[in-house]
Design an enzyme around this catalytic site. Sequence first.
Site, PDB file in Angstrom:
ATOM      1  N   ASP A 134     -20.838  29.085  26.049  1.00 30.10           N
ATOM      2  CA  ASP A 134     -20.299  28.046  25.502  1.00 30.10           C
ATOM      3  C   ASP A 134     -20.182  26.928  25.699  1.00 30.10           C
ATOM      4  O   ASP A 134     -21.157  26.419  26.896  1.00 30.10           O
ATOM      5  CB  ASP A 134     -18.404  27.882  26.343  1.00 30.10           C
ATOM      6  CG  ASP A 134     -17.191  27.373  25.375  1.00 30.10           C
ATOM      7  OD1 ASP A 134     -17.936  26.986  24.520  1.00 30.10           O
ATOM      8  OD2 ASP A 134     -16.641  27.410  25.932  1.00 30.10           O
ATOM      9  N   GLY A 150     -22.449  22.915  20.820  1.00 32.84           N
ATOM     10  CA  GLY A 150     -22.248  22.481  20.230  1.00 32.84           C
ATOM     11  C   GLY A 150     -21.547  20.515  20.928  1.00 32.84           C
ATOM     12  O   GLY A 150     -22.160  19.937  20.489  1.00 32.84           O
ATOM     13  N   TRP A 177     -23.090  19.981  23.663  1.00 28.74           N
ATOM     14  CA  TRP A 177     -24.711  19.954  24.541  1.00 28.74           C
ATOM     15  C   TRP A 177     -24.936  19.005  23.359  1.00 28.74           C
ATOM     16  O   TRP A 177     -25.380  17.588  23.424  1.00 28.74           O
ATOM     17  CB  TRP A 177     -24.798  20.890  24.639  1.00 28.74           C
ATOM     18  CG  TRP A 177     -26.582  20.832  25.189  1.00 28.74           C
ATOM     19  CD1 TRP A 177     -27.064  20.695  26.653  1.00 28.74           C
ATOM     20  CD2 TRP A 177     -27.490  20.551  24.755  1.00 28.74           C
ATOM     21  NE1 TRP A 177     -28.223  19.994  26.501  1.00 28.74           N
ATOM     22  CE2 TRP A 177     -28.769  20.432  25.047  1.00 28.74           C
ATOM     23  CE3 TRP A 177     -28.148  20.601  23.208  1.00 28.74           C
ATOM     24  CZ2 TRP A 177     -29.848  20.502  24.923  1.00 28.74           C
ATOM     25  CZ3 TRP A 177     -29.334  19.764  22.307  1.00 28.74           C
ATOM     26  CH2 TRP A 177     -30.775  20.191  23.937  1.00 28.74           C
ATOM     27  N   HIS A 201     -27.326  25.432  19.450  1.00 32.25           N
ATOM     28  CA  HIS A 201     -27.203  26.479  18.930  1.00 32.25           C
ATOM     29  C   HIS A 201     -28.850  27.040  19.330  1.00 32.25           C
ATOM     30  O   HIS A 201     -28.968  28.492  19.853  1.00 32.25           O
ATOM     31  CB  HIS A 201     -26.669  27.314  17.921  1.00 32.25           C
ATOM     32  CG  HIS A 201     -25.395  27.213  17.868  1.00 32.25           C
ATOM     33  ND1 HIS A 201     -24.547  27.239  18.999  1.00 32.25           N
ATOM     34  CD2 HIS A 201     -25.093  26.128  16.536  1.00 32.25           C
ATOM     35  CE1 HIS A 201     -23.774  27.202  18.140  1.00 32.25           C
ATOM     36  NE2 HIS A 201     -23.004  26.395  16.728  1.00 32.25           N
ATOM     37  N   LEU A 237     -32.888  46.646  32.988  1.00 35.55           N
ATOM     38  CA  LEU A 237     -31.369  46.307  32.766  1.00 35.55           C
ATOM     39  C   LEU A 237     -31.020  46.802  31.414  1.00 35.55           C
ATOM     40  O   LEU A 237     -32.327  46.604  30.527  1.00 35.55           O
ATOM     41  CB  LEU A 237     -32.285  44.610  32.308  1.00 35.55           C
ATOM     42  CG  LEU A 237     -30.577  43.639  31.773  1.00 35.55           C
ATOM     43  CD1 LEU A 237     -30.079  43.101  32.968  1.00 35.55           C
ATOM     44  CD2 LEU A 237     -31.598  42.177  31.445  1.00 35.55           C
ATOM     45  N   ARG A 291     -11.364  30.204  30.987  1.00 39.78           N
ATOM     46  CA  ARG A 291      -9.997  31.004  30.030  1.00 39.78           C
ATOM     47  C   ARG A 291     -10.947  31.750  30.125  1.00 39.78           C
ATOM     48  O   ARG A 291     -12.881  31.702  29.575  1.00 39.78           O
ATOM     49  CB  ARG A 291      -9.084  30.270  29.271  1.00 39.78           C
ATOM     50  CG  ARG A 291     -10.266  29.791  28.014  1.00 39.78           C
ATOM     51  CD  ARG A 291      -9.055  29.106  26.737  1.00 39.78           C
ATOM     52  NE  ARG A 291     -10.439  28.119  25.961  1.00 39.78           N
ATOM     53  CZ  ARG A 291     -10.473  27.105  25.645  1.00 39.78           C
ATOM     54  NH1 ARG A 291     -10.273  26.209  26.870  1.00 39.78           N
ATOM     55  NH2 ARG A 291     -11.142  26.506  24.728  1.00 39.78           N
TER      56      ARG A 291
END
Length: 247
Positions: free
Chosen positions: A18, A21, A23, A35, A129, A192
């Site tokens: 998150d 934008g 940043w 992005h 991984l 959240r």
Amino acid sequence: MSESVFVTVPEHVAIIMDGNGRWAKQRGLPRTMGHRKGVEAVRETVRAAGAVGIKYLTLFAFSSENWRRPEAEVSDLLGLLKAFIRRDLAELHRQNVRIKVIGDRHSLRSDILGLLLEAEETTKDNTALTLVIAFNYGSRDEIARAVVSLARDVEAGCLRAQDITPALINARLDTAGIPDPDLIIRTSGEERLSNFLLWQAAYSEFIFLPEYWPDFSPEIFRQALEKFASRDRRFGGLSSQAAAVGT
């Protein structure tokens, strides 16, 4: 990062990436630049997770709610996803990384779906991984689809309603066969889940970081893993310390 640094390395880490934008806004840049910088953080994080011995890394790449964003931003996000797969798939395959995609696939454009399926098919036998990409993903939608699947079996007489268990529900989720996340990290200061892995997060540890996702570095990742290693995970029972003294 060195695996020997940590007492406990989580098997599965999930990250809500998150703040791209915000940043960009802080720097007077268009959101698209945030992005693009975030994709660089993805590359570093995948490498760091593999180096430390994490077996599953789930990244919340695009939620089912993200379609509500401006069309230009959605188009840019989809373009970045396609560019990431086209550019990085061969390298991830060489690193023995397996790619798994979770989320609703039925409404996806054929060009996006085709790339996701190609990534899964190309890497399906890899054993290092597992990179789980949550794309067009919403946890409530995932749970609803699992319930519908079970309801159809009940209607067909293949399953009795009273025989439905948490394990059966778990087996119908997009994450079937993937262990629940030990640790969920969210960047940008928000605290959240935002409809992410609601079922799977029942006993996850949470770490909320103030840094925006483009600033997420191997060093910040290392600090989060060290914090996780200090947690006393009880899963509803006694702590190891309390059990040792009989309290």
